[in-house]
Design a protein around this motif. Sequence first.
Motif: not given
Ligand SMILES: O=P(O)(O)OC[C@H]1O[C@H](OP(=O)(O)OP(=O)(O)O)[C@H](O)[C@@H]1O
Length: 175
Positions: A117, A76, A50-51, A113-115, A109-110
Amino acid sequence: MAGEAPELSAQERAGRPFPVSWDQFHRDCRALTWRLNEVGPFHAVIAITRGGLVPAAIVARELGVRVIDTVCIASYDHDKQGDLQVLKGISEQAMKLGEGTGKGLLIVDDLVDTGKTGKLVREMLPDAHFATVYAKPKGRPLVDTFITEVSQDTWIFFPWDTALSYHPPLRDGAA
Ligand SMILES: O=P(O)(O)OC[C@H]1O[C@H](OP(=O)(O)OP(=O)(O)O)[C@H](O)[C@@H]1O
Ligand SMILES: [Mg+2]
């Protein structure tokens, strides 16, 4: 097991809070668009929900892109990352616009983090351009364009997840 330290959440491991206001987020999205404008044009924006929905709306508005699709991924649970679940893939129409490989498509995407997604979405659209507003070092190599890098031990607090609240003064008794 008795005596075992409880598992720390990503947010607990991330010592530094990095709160982002709506104003700041809007400014950072506009800065991202300036960079993307030199790379495009793009046929469509693919928001990672969703971010990614919020920056995707701002970026699409600035770039004049009217086709917006979503790839819906959950990983997450608040601040603990579990297995990635693709709840909805990219639409057939958007796939066609990207000639099956994502050519001319912009993934937004917003943050990375770990990459994990970003990696999954890149595998779906290897030729797409991937943009995020913020990037942490582990995920950074996956992103083509981003605005601000924060350290891996930082937790970004987005305006849609937070609210204004009282903050005590730094010095005890100064209130
Ligand atoms: O690089 P990564 O470690 O994979 O993390 C990054 C992802 O985590 C968060 O999404 P989240 O899964 O929390 O869902 P959301 O966007 O619905 O909040 C964020 O919006 C990214 O999409
Ligand atoms: Mg997300």
